[in-house]
Write a protein that holds these residues in place. Structure first.
Motif, PDB file in Angstrom:
ATOM      1  N   UNK A   8     -18.349 -13.204  -1.525  1.00 10.54           N
ATOM      2  CA  UNK A   8     -17.139 -12.390  -1.642  1.00 10.54           C
ATOM      3  C   UNK A   8     -17.123 -11.616  -2.954  1.00 10.54           C
ATOM      4  N   UNK A   9     -16.791 -10.336  -2.850  1.00 13.65           N
ATOM      5  CA  UNK A   9     -16.522  -9.487  -4.011  1.00 13.65           C
ATOM      6  C   UNK A   9     -15.309  -8.629  -3.684  1.00 13.65           C
ATOM      7  N   UNK A  10     -14.327  -8.616  -4.555  1.00 14.94           N
ATOM      8  CA  UNK A  10     -13.128  -7.802  -4.310  1.00 14.94           C
ATOM      9  C   UNK A  10     -13.452  -6.323  -4.360  1.00 14.94           C
ATOM     10  N   UNK A  11     -14.169  -5.881  -5.355  1.00 12.23           N
ATOM     11  CA  UNK A  11     -14.607  -4.494  -5.456  1.00 12.23           C
ATOM     12  C   UNK A  11     -13.577  -3.581  -6.083  1.00 12.23           C
ATOM     13  N   UNK A  12     -12.442  -3.414  -5.427  1.00 13.77           N
ATOM     14  CA  UNK A  12     -11.395  -2.518  -5.920  1.00 13.77           C
ATOM     15  C   UNK A  12     -10.032  -3.118  -5.582  1.00 13.77           C
ATOM     16  N   UNK A  13      -8.998  -2.573  -6.212  1.00 11.30           N
ATOM     17  CA  UNK A  13      -7.621  -2.889  -5.845  1.00 11.30           C
ATOM     18  C   UNK A  13      -7.120  -1.846  -4.849  1.00 11.30           C
ATOM     19  N   UNK A  14      -5.931  -2.054  -4.317  1.00 11.33           N
ATOM     20  CA  UNK A  14      -5.364  -1.073  -3.387  1.00 11.33           C
ATOM     21  C   UNK A  14      -5.084   0.253  -4.091  1.00 11.33           C
ATOM     22  N   UNK A  15      -4.478   0.180  -5.298  1.00 12.91           N
ATOM     23  CA  UNK A  15      -4.098   1.409  -6.003  1.00 12.91           C
ATOM     24  C   UNK A  15      -4.728   1.524  -7.387  1.00 12.91           C
ATOM     25  N   UNK A  16      -4.782   0.417  -8.097  1.00  9.79           N
ATOM     26  CA  UNK A  16      -5.207   0.435  -9.499  1.00  9.79           C
ATOM     27  C   UNK A  16      -6.715   0.649  -9.596  1.00  9.79           C
ATOM     28  N   UNK A  17      -7.132   1.691 -10.286  1.00  7.91           N
ATOM     29  CA  UNK A  17      -8.566   1.989 -10.430  1.00  7.91           C
ATOM     30  C   UNK A  17      -9.160   1.430 -11.719  1.00  7.91           C
ATOM     31  N   UNK A  18      -8.325   0.799 -12.555  1.00  9.38           N
ATOM     32  CA  UNK A  18      -8.792   0.358 -13.867  1.00  9.38           C
ATOM     33  C   UNK A  18      -9.804  -0.777 -13.778  1.00  9.38           C
ATOM     34  N   UNK A  19      -9.705  -1.607 -12.743  1.00  8.36           N
ATOM     35  CA  UNK A  19     -10.560  -2.795 -12.667  1.00  8.36           C
ATOM     36  C   UNK A  19     -11.582  -2.704 -11.529  1.00  8.36           C
ATOM     37  N   UNK A  20     -11.896  -1.530 -11.060  1.00 11.82           N
ATOM     38  CA  UNK A  20     -12.851  -1.398  -9.959  1.00 11.82           C
ATOM     39  C   UNK A  20     -14.235  -1.857 -10.394  1.00 11.82           C
ATOM     40  N   UNK A  21     -14.926  -2.561  -9.497  1.00 14.66           N
ATOM     41  CA  UNK A  21     -16.309  -2.998  -9.748  1.00 14.66           C
ATOM     42  C   UNK A  21     -17.107  -2.743  -8.473  1.00 14.66           C
ATOM     43  N   UNK A  22     -17.315  -1.480  -8.200  1.00 14.56           N
ATOM     44  CA  UNK A  22     -18.002  -1.091  -6.979  1.00 14.56           C
ATOM     45  C   UNK A  22     -19.467  -1.519  -7.021  1.00 14.56           C
ATOM     46  N   UNK A  23     -20.053  -1.534  -8.216  1.00 15.67           N
ATOM     47  CA  UNK A  23     -21.464  -1.926  -8.341  1.00 15.67           C
ATOM     48  C   UNK A  23     -21.682  -3.359  -7.865  1.00 15.67           C
ATOM     49  N   UNK A  24     -20.790  -4.263  -8.217  1.00 13.53           N
ATOM     50  CA  UNK A  24     -20.918  -5.658  -7.777  1.00 13.53           C
ATOM     51  C   UNK A  24     -20.775  -5.760  -6.263  1.00 13.53           C
ATOM     52  N   UNK A  25     -19.898  -4.969  -5.710  1.00 16.18           N
ATOM     53  CA  UNK A  25     -19.722  -4.982  -4.260  1.00 16.18           C
ATOM     54  C   UNK A  25     -20.958  -4.452  -3.551  1.00 16.18           C
ATOM     55  N   UNK A  26     -21.543  -3.416  -4.081  1.00 19.30           N
ATOM     56  CA  UNK A  26     -22.767  -2.855  -3.502  1.00 19.30           C
ATOM     57  C   UNK A  26     -23.903  -3.873  -3.570  1.00 19.30           C
ATOM     58  N   UNK A  27     -24.020  -4.560  -4.683  1.00 24.36           N
ATOM     59  CA  UNK A  27     -25.082  -5.564  -4.821  1.00 24.36           C
ATOM     60  C   UNK A  27     -24.912  -6.668  -3.781  1.00 24.36           C
ATOM     61  N   UNK A  28     -23.676  -7.108  -3.553  1.00 22.37           N
ATOM     62  CA  UNK A  28     -23.437  -8.135  -2.537  1.00 22.37           C
ATOM     63  C   UNK A  28     -23.778  -7.609  -1.147  1.00 22.37           C
ATOM     64  N   UNK A  29     -23.438  -6.367  -0.887  1.00 21.70           N
ATOM     65  CA  UNK A  29     -23.755  -5.772   0.414  1.00 21.70           C
ATOM     66  C   UNK A  29     -25.257  -5.696   0.641  1.00 21.70           C
ATOM     67  N   UNK A  30     -25.993  -5.367  -0.382  1.00 21.82           N
ATOM     68  CA  UNK A  30     -27.446  -5.247  -0.243  1.00 21.82           C
ATOM     69  C   UNK A  30     -28.111  -6.590   0.045  1.00 21.82           C
ATOM     70  N   UNK A  31     -27.481  -7.671  -0.358  1.00 20.60           N
ATOM     71  CA  UNK A  31     -28.038  -8.995  -0.089  1.00 20.60           C
ATOM     72  C   UNK A  31     -27.668  -9.523   1.295  1.00 20.60           C
TER      73      UNK A  31
END
Length: 792
Positions: A484-507
């Motif tokens: 599990x990786x959250x990746x982003x919030x619904x509205x708040x862009x300050x804490x987005x971690x799209x790179x971690x989500x992509x890495x999890x998807x690739x695995x």
């Protein structure tokens, strides 16, 4: 002389107890309700009459101490000042009320609190009139410990009235067990403006579907008549045309004419009223310049005279005050009170709009005592019908045994299962196959309890709600790895971690991407006096909340970095299942074009994670159908399927039709329709039309099909819709099974509000369309009526 004065004062001091010790006729259950009401009314002062119409906010009326739960000092002072008749949301807990799991009430404490309030009314007021307690119950009782069902838009997606009736009975049982008498709901607004913040509370855009869902909800909640054990009487919301505000602004004016109002917006309420709904709430909006809370034509002519409504009408919170506030149709609070009472609005939800203002209006001659008495009688009749004068108390032990049971959770899961809608499934990606070893669960709604529940939800105990992530992990156990990786919030862009989500998807072998919206209230958000949320940002964080009362929108796009996350995950080349959890239709154009599978779950309630997992892995074949069209752009709005003729032509830049039409929903299996047969039987004063067909499951899975019947009035004296739903049936089919399906049409299904402003079924040809959605018609036929049928 001094002795005589002391004697008089002593008599006044003990007069409540003298009244209780006497057996007045209104306390005699052998007499008729009319006799008891007349006797009690004749004994009441003006203050006591006016007090019976006051419904203050209830959560301030109890207090918790180290010794238990009892009536608060504020309640006692209020009752001494004004002998109130009702309370609203006494047991409500949420950030607006500032009631938490610690400061709010458990089911046992709730029963103690309502018992204490009733005891005080019986023992410490002159006439001992019990309270009528109203609670919020749109998708479960909005109280700590109660079962949380999907919100109404998800309930409607089941297209299963029997299940909704069963759900409503559970809601009533839980709320009645802790002392409630009246449940607020169902919401019967036609949601034809998805920018409106309260779309999630509605049953969608179609009059017929909304009417049938509302009727089922009332039947399950009330039973055959009010006063049954374990039942509530229902308050229908919001009367009327509240769901089509101009610009999507909550409470804004509705621009509808009388014919549209009668054939659509009022018609959505009529089945629930005929079912016996005992209370109706006026809407905040105005129609043709008249606020609903001062509209005598709506309340007296339509509701009471034409429909025969016998219950009472209640305002929405502060809507009476809105007459001299936002609407500016009254010059003072006194004039507002007089306008509302004179129009047929009986009860003031707030406890502040009537009171002294009504007494002043009486003194000024703006209203008369006969009008006041009529409203009071409606409230008193209800209390006698409920049996409150005989026994207003509940069992604390029964409350503990009744609320939040395993059986009730099973009903919540079934509603969630049947409401989940498969929007797309290219190459049969779903159900997920057992040969997958690793799943990435990504997104802001994958593991967020409150984002899954919607507005009008109480605080939830740890572990009570199963999220999508938890549901998947429970489903696969040790057979698959779930990351599990959250990746982003619904509205708040300050804490987005799209790179971690992509890495999890690739695995992973497959990605379950869970996103959408949120109506989750929090303690950082500020709220209006009406309970609607203020649209403002905290200095420290941006709330996920983009829907729910007060959060209207100008666009329907995914907010924050959600689309960026979707695009980045898609770029990995891994198969993706998008699961949307949300309260209104959102822009899914990119997802429809690029992602292979999309599941829509709306807000699926406390068992939603388990239900979604069952659908993902094929333990349940999805069979939900959209109760509202999903637009391609806000520029199309309104885009509801049953718009008036003529047919829409294409835009120069996008298609005119929605991305997903009303009634749309796919299955893991396939169904074939055949042998449409139509038999018309005309009589002297009426007619019926029998329609039969065969439906067969020709796929590889057992599953439910929702057979939908639409009607087209080919030529009429007034403009009619291009098509309109007039019947539906949800039927389970085993693989390879064929069943005969039958519908019957009658004058109610064909009537129009004619040019002479009367109901009539006109002669002529009618086209019958049967299929799996409003834009997936499988069979067509027609019949002809040889004469007109005027209706009273």
């Amino acid at each position: 002389m001094k002795i005589k004065c002391y004697y008089i004062l002593a008599c006044l001091a003990i007069s409540p107890f003298l009244a209780h010790s006497q057996k007045f006729p209104y306390k005699d259950s052998r007499l008729s309700i009319t006799e008891r009401v007349d006797d009690l009314l004749g004994r009441m002062t003006i203050d006591e009459k006016v007090g019976q119409l006051a419904k203050p906010l209830g959560w301030e009326m109890y207090e918790k101490t180290g010794h238990g739960v009892g009536a608060s000092q504020k309640f006692k002072e209020l009752v001494k000042k004004e002998p109130i008749g009702l309370l609203w949301a006494t047991l409500r807990a949420d950030p607006w009320t500032q009631k938490t799991l610690e400061t709010g009430l458990s089911p046992a404490e709730a029963a103690k609190a309502t018992n204490a309030l009733q005891r005080y009314m019986l023992d410490s007021t002159r006439l001992g009139i019990p309270l009528l307690l109203s609670e919020e119950t749109p998708h479960g009782h909005m109280a700590i410990g109660a079962t949380v069902f999907p919100t109404a838009i998800g309930q409607a997606s089941t297209w299963n009235t029997a299940l909704i009736e069963r759900m409503a009975a559970v809601i009533a049982l839980e709320a009645a067990a802790v002392g409630a008498h009246n449940g607020y709901g169902p919401v019967l607004d036609l949601a034809r403006e998805p920018r409106w913040s309260r779309t999630e509370e509605s049953y969608g855009e179609d009059t017929f579907l909304v009417g049938q869902m509302g009727k089922a909800m009332v039947k399950g909640m009330q039973g055959e008549k009010i006063g049954g054990k374990g039942k509530l009487f229902s308050t229908l919301k919001h009367f009327v045309a509240y769901g089509v505000p101009e610009g999507g602004h909550n409470g804004g004016p509705a621009s509808v004419g009388e014919r549209d109002l009668r054939q659509n917006y009022l018609a959505a309420f009529a089945p629930a009223v005929r079912q016996g709904a005992h209370s109706v709430m006026t809407a905040y909006n105005s129609i043709d310049g008249i606020p609903c809370s001062s509209n005598a034509w709506l309340l007296n002519q339509i509701l009471r005279k034409e429909w025969g409504f016998q219950g009472f009408v209640v305002s929405d919170l502060l809507s009476i005050q809105g007459l001299h506030g936002g609407h500016a149709t009254a010059s003072s609070p006194v004039e507002s009170a007089a306008q509302s009472l004179g129009a047929g609005l009986d009860v003031d939800l707030s406890g502040t709009a009537y009171g002294k203002n009504l007494k002043d209006a009486l003194a000024l001659g703006l209203i008369d005592e006969e009008t006041l008495d009529q409203a009071v009688k409606r409230v008193l009749r209800t209390k006698f019908a409920l049996g409150l004068f005989e026994d207003p108390f509940v069992s604390e032990q029964e409350a503990m045994r009744t609320v939040g049971t395993k059986a009730h959770r099973a009903v919540a899961k079934q509603v969630a299962l049947e409401g989940i809608t498969l929007l797309k499934n290219d190459n049969e990606l779903l159900p997920l196959k057992g040969n997958m070893k690793r799943i990435a669960v990504i997104g802001p709604n994958a593991d967020n309890v409150y984002n899954q529940l919607g507005d009008y939800t109480a605080p939830q105990a740890e572990g009570k709600v199963t999220t999508v992530l938890q549901g998947i992990r429970e489903k696969v156990g040790q057979k698959m790895t779930v990351e599990y990786v959250k990746g982003v919030a619904i509205r708040d862009t300050a804490a987005s971690d799209i790179a971690a989500a992509v890495a999890a998807a690739e695995r992973a072998d497959v990605v379950v991407l869970v996103m959408g919206g949120s109506s989750a209230r929090d303690f950082m958000t500020s709220y209006q006096a009406t309970g609607a949320a203020n649209v403002e940002e905290s200095k420290n964080a941006i709330s996920d909340m983009e829907s729910g009362e007060g959060f209207d929108r100008a666009s329907l796009d995914l907010m924050g970095d959600q689309l960026k996350l979707m695009e980045a995950i898609h770029a990995t080349g891994k198969p993706i299942v998008l699961v949307t959890i949300k309260g209104r239709p959102l822009n899914l154009n990119w997802a429809q074009e690029h992602l292979p599978a999309i599941l829509d779950a709306w807000y699926p309630g406390q068992e939603g994670g388990l239900a979604i997992a069952d659908v993902l892995f094929g333990d349940y074949n999805p069979s939900g159908r959209l109760p509202i069209s999903v637009p391609r752009s806000v520029g199309q709005l309104p885009v509801y399927y049953n718009h008036q003729k003529p047919k829409h032509h294409e835009y120069i830049d996008i298609e005119a039709k929605p991305l997903y039409s009303f009634g749309h929903g796919l299955s893991y299996t396939k169904f074939a329709y055949s042998k449409l047969h139509i038999v018309k039987k005309e009589k002297d004063a009426s007619f019926d039309v029998e329609i039969t067909l065969d439906v067969e499951n020709i796929g590889q899975y057992d599953g439910d099909e929702v057979i939908q019947l639409y009607l087209v009035d080919e030529v009429s004296s007034v403009v009619t819709p291009i098509k309109q739903l007039r019947g539906f049936q949800r039927i389970h089919f085993k693989k390879g099974e064929k069943q005969a399906v039958a519908f019957t049409l009658n004058p109610e299904d064909l009537k129009i509000w004619g040019v002479d402003k009367a109901w009539i079924v006109e002669k002529g040809r009618f086209k019958v369309l049967v299929g799996s959605s409003s834009d997936d018609i499988r069979l067509e036929g027609s019949f002809v009526l040889e004469k007109d049928y005027p209706l009273e």
